[in-house]
Design a protein around this motif. Structure first.
Motif, PDB file in Angstrom:
ATOM      1  N   ALA A 180      91.839 -57.072 -33.251  1.00 59.58           N
ATOM      2  CA  ALA A 180      91.801 -55.886 -32.385  1.00 59.58           C
ATOM      3  C   ALA A 180      92.731 -56.312 -31.288  1.00 59.58           C
ATOM      4  CB  ALA A 180      90.226 -55.924 -31.764  1.00 59.58           C
ATOM      5  N   ILE A 181      93.100 -57.613 -31.009  1.00 60.13           N
ATOM      6  CA  ILE A 181      93.931 -57.837 -30.132  1.00 60.13           C
ATOM      7  C   ILE A 181      95.355 -57.591 -30.646  1.00 60.13           C
ATOM      8  CG2 ILE A 181      94.926 -59.860 -28.712  1.00 60.13           C
ATOM      9  CD1 ILE A 181      92.446 -60.819 -28.328  1.00 60.13           C
ATOM     10  N   LYS A 182      95.700 -58.167 -31.898  1.00 61.74           N
ATOM     11  CA  LYS A 182      96.926 -57.996 -32.773  1.00 61.74           C
ATOM     12  C   LYS A 182      96.974 -56.605 -32.941  1.00 61.74           C
ATOM     13  CE  LYS A 182      96.429 -62.489 -35.297  1.00 61.74           C
ATOM     14  NZ  LYS A 182      96.220 -63.142 -36.652  1.00 61.74           N
ATOM     15  N   ALA A 183      96.096 -55.736 -33.176  1.00 57.72           N
ATOM     16  CA  ALA A 183      96.567 -54.495 -33.444  1.00 57.72           C
ATOM     17  C   ALA A 183      96.709 -53.700 -32.295  1.00 57.72           C
ATOM     18  CB  ALA A 183      95.190 -53.795 -33.972  1.00 57.72           C
ATOM     19  N   GLN A 184      96.169 -54.155 -31.215  1.00 55.45           N
ATOM     20  CA  GLN A 184      96.615 -53.600 -29.863  1.00 55.45           C
ATOM     21  C   GLN A 184      98.200 -54.059 -29.296  1.00 55.45           C
ATOM     22  OE1 GLN A 184      94.157 -54.406 -26.654  1.00 55.45           O
ATOM     23  NE2 GLN A 184      94.881 -53.383 -25.233  1.00 55.45           N
ATOM     24  N   GLN A 185      98.447 -55.320 -29.316  1.00 56.09           N
ATOM     25  CA  GLN A 185      99.759 -55.922 -29.434  1.00 56.09           C
ATOM     26  C   GLN A 185     100.735 -55.184 -30.319  1.00 56.09           C
ATOM     27  OE1 GLN A 185      99.264 -60.121 -29.806  1.00 56.09           O
ATOM     28  NE2 GLN A 185      98.694 -60.360 -27.702  1.00 56.09           N
ATOM     29  N   GLY A 186     100.341 -54.854 -31.594  1.00 55.70           N
ATOM     30  CA  GLY A 186     101.498 -54.386 -32.363  1.00 55.70           C
ATOM     31  C   GLY A 186     101.544 -52.843 -32.205  1.00 55.70           C
ATOM     32  N   LYS A 187     100.490 -52.120 -31.513  1.00 56.22           N
ATOM     33  CA  LYS A 187     100.558 -50.859 -31.044  1.00 56.22           C
ATOM     34  C   LYS A 187     101.725 -50.744 -29.936  1.00 56.22           C
ATOM     35  CE  LYS A 187      99.543 -46.329 -31.299  1.00 56.22           C
ATOM     36  NZ  LYS A 187      99.939 -45.606 -32.454  1.00 56.22           N
ATOM     37  N   GLN A 304     106.612 -37.383 -13.309  1.00 56.04           N
ATOM     38  CA  GLN A 304     106.025 -37.990 -14.641  1.00 56.04           C
ATOM     39  C   GLN A 304     104.563 -37.839 -15.045  1.00 56.04           C
ATOM     40  OE1 GLN A 304     106.946 -42.072 -14.937  1.00 56.04           O
ATOM     41  NE2 GLN A 304     106.584 -41.918 -17.433  1.00 56.04           N
ATOM     42  N   THR A 305     104.268 -37.293 -16.136  1.00 58.91           N
ATOM     43  CA  THR A 305     102.981 -37.031 -16.552  1.00 58.91           C
ATOM     44  C   THR A 305     102.482 -38.539 -16.992  1.00 58.91           C
ATOM     45  OG1 THR A 305     103.278 -35.098 -17.239  1.00 58.91           O
ATOM     46  CG2 THR A 305     101.061 -35.997 -18.115  1.00 58.91           C
ATOM     47  N   ARG A 306     101.288 -38.742 -16.362  1.00 56.80           N
ATOM     48  CA  ARG A 306     100.332 -39.940 -17.028  1.00 56.80           C
ATOM     49  C   ARG A 306      99.261 -39.650 -17.642  1.00 56.80           C
ATOM     50  NH1 ARG A 306      99.567 -44.514 -12.211  1.00 56.80           N
ATOM     51  NH2 ARG A 306      99.927 -45.816 -14.173  1.00 56.80           N
ATOM     52  N   TYR A 307      98.580 -40.733 -18.311  1.00 52.08           N
ATOM     53  CA  TYR A 307      97.531 -40.278 -19.290  1.00 52.08           C
ATOM     54  C   TYR A 307      96.479 -41.528 -19.217  1.00 52.08           C
ATOM     55  CZ  TYR A 307     100.998 -37.507 -21.579  1.00 52.08           C
ATOM     56  OH  TYR A 307     102.009 -36.379 -21.842  1.00 52.08           O
ATOM     57  N   VAL A 308      95.272 -41.068 -19.286  1.00 53.42           N
ATOM     58  CA  VAL A 308      94.004 -41.737 -18.906  1.00 53.42           C
ATOM     59  C   VAL A 308      93.331 -41.725 -20.424  1.00 53.42           C
ATOM     60  CG1 VAL A 308      91.778 -42.034 -18.250  1.00 53.42           C
ATOM     61  CG2 VAL A 308      93.373 -40.919 -16.831  1.00 53.42           C
ATOM     62  N   GLY A 309      93.341 -43.140 -21.073  1.00 51.16           N
ATOM     63  CA  GLY A 309      92.488 -43.331 -22.265  1.00 51.16           C
ATOM     64  C   GLY A 309      91.124 -43.779 -21.819  1.00 51.16           C
ATOM     65  N   TRP A 310      90.047 -43.171 -22.508  1.00 50.79           N
ATOM     66  CA  TRP A 310      88.605 -43.606 -22.271  1.00 50.79           C
ATOM     67  C   TRP A 310      87.652 -43.494 -23.209  1.00 50.79           C
ATOM     68  CZ3 TRP A 310      85.221 -39.718 -23.764  1.00 50.79           C
ATOM     69  CH2 TRP A 310      85.624 -38.653 -24.229  1.00 50.79           C
ATOM     70  N   VAL A 311      86.705 -44.322 -23.222  1.00 51.79           N
ATOM     71  CA  VAL A 311      85.563 -44.230 -24.110  1.00 51.79           C
ATOM     72  C   VAL A 311      84.200 -44.414 -23.314  1.00 51.79           C
ATOM     73  CG1 VAL A 311      84.330 -45.942 -25.879  1.00 51.79           C
ATOM     74  CG2 VAL A 311      86.874 -46.108 -25.530  1.00 51.79           C
ATOM     75  N   SER A 312      83.345 -43.465 -23.637  1.00 45.86           N
ATOM     76  CA  SER A 312      82.046 -43.451 -22.990  1.00 45.86           C
ATOM     77  C   SER A 312      80.873 -43.704 -24.003  1.00 45.86           C
ATOM     78  CB  SER A 312      81.971 -41.863 -22.596  1.00 45.86           C
ATOM     79  OG  SER A 312      81.746 -41.038 -23.818  1.00 45.86           O
ATOM     80  N   VAL A 313      79.894 -44.303 -23.192  1.00 48.41           N
ATOM     81  CA  VAL A 313      78.380 -44.698 -24.003  1.00 48.41           C
ATOM     82  C   VAL A 313      77.461 -43.937 -23.437  1.00 48.41           C
ATOM     83  CG1 VAL A 313      77.050 -46.524 -24.159  1.00 48.41           C
ATOM     84  CG2 VAL A 313      79.588 -47.091 -24.139  1.00 48.41           C
ATOM     85  N   ASP A 314      76.862 -42.905 -24.234  1.00 50.83           N
ATOM     86  CA  ASP A 314      75.728 -42.084 -23.774  1.00 50.83           C
ATOM     87  C   ASP A 314      76.222 -41.232 -22.978  1.00 50.83           C
ATOM     88  OD1 ASP A 314      74.207 -43.345 -25.725  1.00 50.83           O
ATOM     89  OD2 ASP A 314      73.349 -44.775 -24.562  1.00 50.83           O
ATOM     90  N   GLY A 315      77.546 -40.753 -22.857  1.00 57.63           N
ATOM     91  CA  GLY A 315      78.004 -39.715 -21.933  1.00 57.63           C
ATOM     92  C   GLY A 315      78.506 -40.226 -20.748  1.00 57.63           C
ATOM     93  N   SER A 331      96.846 -46.192 -27.694  1.00 62.61           N
ATOM     94  CA  SER A 331      96.529 -47.693 -28.218  1.00 62.61           C
ATOM     95  C   SER A 331      95.398 -48.378 -27.473  1.00 62.61           C
ATOM     96  CB  SER A 331      97.896 -48.314 -27.919  1.00 62.61           C
ATOM     97  OG  SER A 331      97.659 -49.774 -28.215  1.00 62.61           O
ATOM     98  N   TYR A 332      95.427 -48.175 -26.385  1.00 63.84           N
ATOM     99  CA  TYR A 332      94.009 -48.866 -25.525  1.00 63.84           C
ATOM    100  C   TYR A 332      92.874 -48.119 -26.009  1.00 63.84           C
ATOM    101  CZ  TYR A 332      90.594 -49.205 -21.651  1.00 63.84           C
ATOM    102  OH  TYR A 332      89.836 -49.410 -21.130  1.00 63.84           O
ATOM    103  N   VAL A 333      92.571 -47.056 -26.391  1.00 61.93           N
ATOM    104  CA  VAL A 333      91.529 -46.449 -26.844  1.00 61.93           C
ATOM    105  C   VAL A 333      91.026 -46.979 -28.095  1.00 61.93           C
ATOM    106  CG1 VAL A 333      90.457 -44.205 -27.778  1.00 61.93           C
ATOM    107  CG2 VAL A 333      91.525 -44.294 -25.505  1.00 61.93           C
ATOM    108  N   ASP A 334      92.259 -47.078 -29.053  1.00 65.13           N
ATOM    109  CA  ASP A 334      91.870 -47.695 -30.329  1.00 65.13           C
ATOM    110  C   ASP A 334      91.296 -48.875 -30.463  1.00 65.13           C
ATOM    111  OD1 ASP A 334      93.019 -45.082 -31.449  1.00 65.13           O
ATOM    112  OD2 ASP A 334      94.787 -45.829 -31.766  1.00 65.13           O
ATOM    113  N   ALA A 335      91.926 -49.753 -29.543  1.00 63.80           N
ATOM    114  CA  ALA A 335      91.510 -51.118 -29.544  1.00 63.80           C
ATOM    115  C   ALA A 335      90.199 -51.274 -28.807  1.00 63.80           C
ATOM    116  CB  ALA A 335      92.546 -51.971 -28.525  1.00 63.80           C
ATOM    117  N   THR A 336      89.872 -50.557 -27.991  1.00 65.41           N
ATOM    118  CA  THR A 336      88.514 -50.561 -27.215  1.00 65.41           C
ATOM    119  C   THR A 336      87.472 -50.120 -28.261  1.00 65.41           C
ATOM    120  OG1 THR A 336      89.481 -50.220 -25.255  1.00 65.41           O
ATOM    121  CG2 THR A 336      87.191 -49.949 -25.470  1.00 65.41           C
ATOM    122  N   VAL A 337      87.815 -48.865 -29.055  1.00 66.41           N
ATOM    123  CA  VAL A 337      86.718 -48.425 -29.893  1.00 66.41           C
ATOM    124  C   VAL A 337      86.457 -49.586 -31.010  1.00 66.41           C
ATOM    125  CG1 VAL A 337      86.269 -46.622 -31.756  1.00 66.41           C
ATOM    126  CG2 VAL A 337      87.126 -46.129 -29.406  1.00 66.41           C
TER     127      VAL A 337
END
Length: 358
Positions: A180-187, A304-315, A331-337
């Motif tokens: 996951a760390i390698k994938a995140q770094q590559g991304k 400049q537009t900024r973006y929020v990556g998020w992951v929820s657990v039970d809402g 990339s952050y979302v993919d690595a976290t999931v």
């Protein structure tokens, strides 16, 4: 022989007395014989009772030895079961069995074995908990080291199977974390490269637009200057003042023309401001042209537009982070999931994720 000693020569009185004496003597002898016999019989009886008691004691001792052997064997058997299957029930049965053992030395050995089983169970539970904690947070290197240390304490031969299993689980979670760390770094590297290319393209486009605007402004300025010169030249026809009733020394201002160029905006740049001034003075027809007063470029940076990556657990959003680009947030979302922690949570909870403008 003395005739007095012969019972036949005794008088009747002597015979009576002698008979009595004889009876007494005979009775005494008989009594002595009877008493001796009775004494011997009593001694034989005592000896028999003594032998019986000794025999009974031997039987009891043999039974006690056999019972002790049985109790020791039972305790050993229950201890073996507790070693292989150290549940609360099996350990309690072994402890109760040891209470029946009378031999102090043997009992001490069994008690120490129970203590060893309990300590082993404690270390095994600590190792299980440490591995589970790491699996829930596989990015945490401190928890990984704690799990390794806990597993290393499982030195008993009875813990070998569990130790191998925990090492395998730990290795699997570590690999998932590393991937996951390698994938995140590559991304991140890919997004950074793409961002650099995009920035260069934007800068190139901005430069081209600026140059284009500047060229257009210069063309407009030159065109206007030419027009103004033409007007000024036409004004010179008044030279000498012959066509007008002005004296030759008179002054005629033929044209004072100010042209402000249009304002062009593109790529955050304001257009060029051009000012042309043509002045003609009669008489000798002097002509003055002021051309090409161009203002510099003004860059109006757009927000400049900024973006929020998020992951929820039970809402409930448990993981979220704000980034400058959409790619970084994704990339952050993919690595976290794909992390071991979120994967494990997914078995018992509802997982959702996404990216949105900040």
């Amino acid at each position: 022989m003395n005739k007095n000693l012969n019972p036949l020569n005794w008088t009747k009185k002597q015979q009576i007395i002698g008979g009595a004496v004889a009876i007494v003597l005979i009775g005494g002898v008989t009594t002595g014989v009877v008493n001796h016999a009775n004494h011997q019989a009593k001694e034989r009886k005592i000896e028999a009772l003594k032998n019986k008691k000794i025999k009974l004691c031997k039987v009891r001792a043999e039974k006690a030895r056999n019972l002790e052997k049985t109790n020791e064997a039972d305790s050993k058997k229950l201890l073996d079961i507790a070693e292989k299957t150290p549940t609360d029930k099996s350990i309690k049965l072994a402890e109760d069995s040891i209470l029946k053992v009378k031999n102090a030395e043997v009992k001490k050995v069994f008690d120490n074995q129970v203590v060893g089983i309990k300590n082993r169970v404690k270390l095994e539970n600590e190792a299980k908990t440490a591995v589970s904690n790491y699996q829930k947070d596989a990015m945490n290197q401190n928890k990984y080291k704690m799990a390794q240390q806990a597993i290393s304490k499982l030195t008993s031969s009875y813990s070998k199977g569990l130790k191998d299993s925990l090492n395998e689980q730990l290795a699997t979670s570590k690999k998932q974390s590393d991937d996951a760390i390698k994938a995140q770094q590559g991304k991140s590297a890919s997004d950074s490269k793409a961002k650099t290319v995009d920035t260069n393209k934007q800068q190139s486009g901005s430069t081209e637009a600026t140059n284009g605007n500047s060229n257009n402004a210069n063309v407009a300025s030159n065109t206007q200057s030419t027009a103004n010169n033409d007007v000024a030249s036409g004004s010179n026809s008044y030279g000498g003042g012959s066509q007008n009733n002005y004296s030759q020394d008179g002054s005629n201002t033929s044209q004072n023309n100010t042209n402000s160029g249009s304002s062009n905006q593109g790529q955050g740049n304001s257009g060029q401001n051009n000012s042309n001034t043509n002045t003609n003075t009669g008489g000798n027809g002097s002509n003055t042209n002021n051309n090409g007063s161009n203002g510099g470029n003004n860059n109006n940076n757009q927000p400049q537009t900024r973006y929020v990556g998020w992951v929820s657990v039970d809402g409930v959003r448990r993981y979220s982070q704000t980034f400058n680009t959409l790619g970084e947030a994704q990339s952050y979302v993919d690595a976290t999931v794909n992390s071991a922690e979120v994967i494990n949570l997914g078995f018992e909870h509802s997982i959702r994720y996404g990216v949105e403008p900040a």
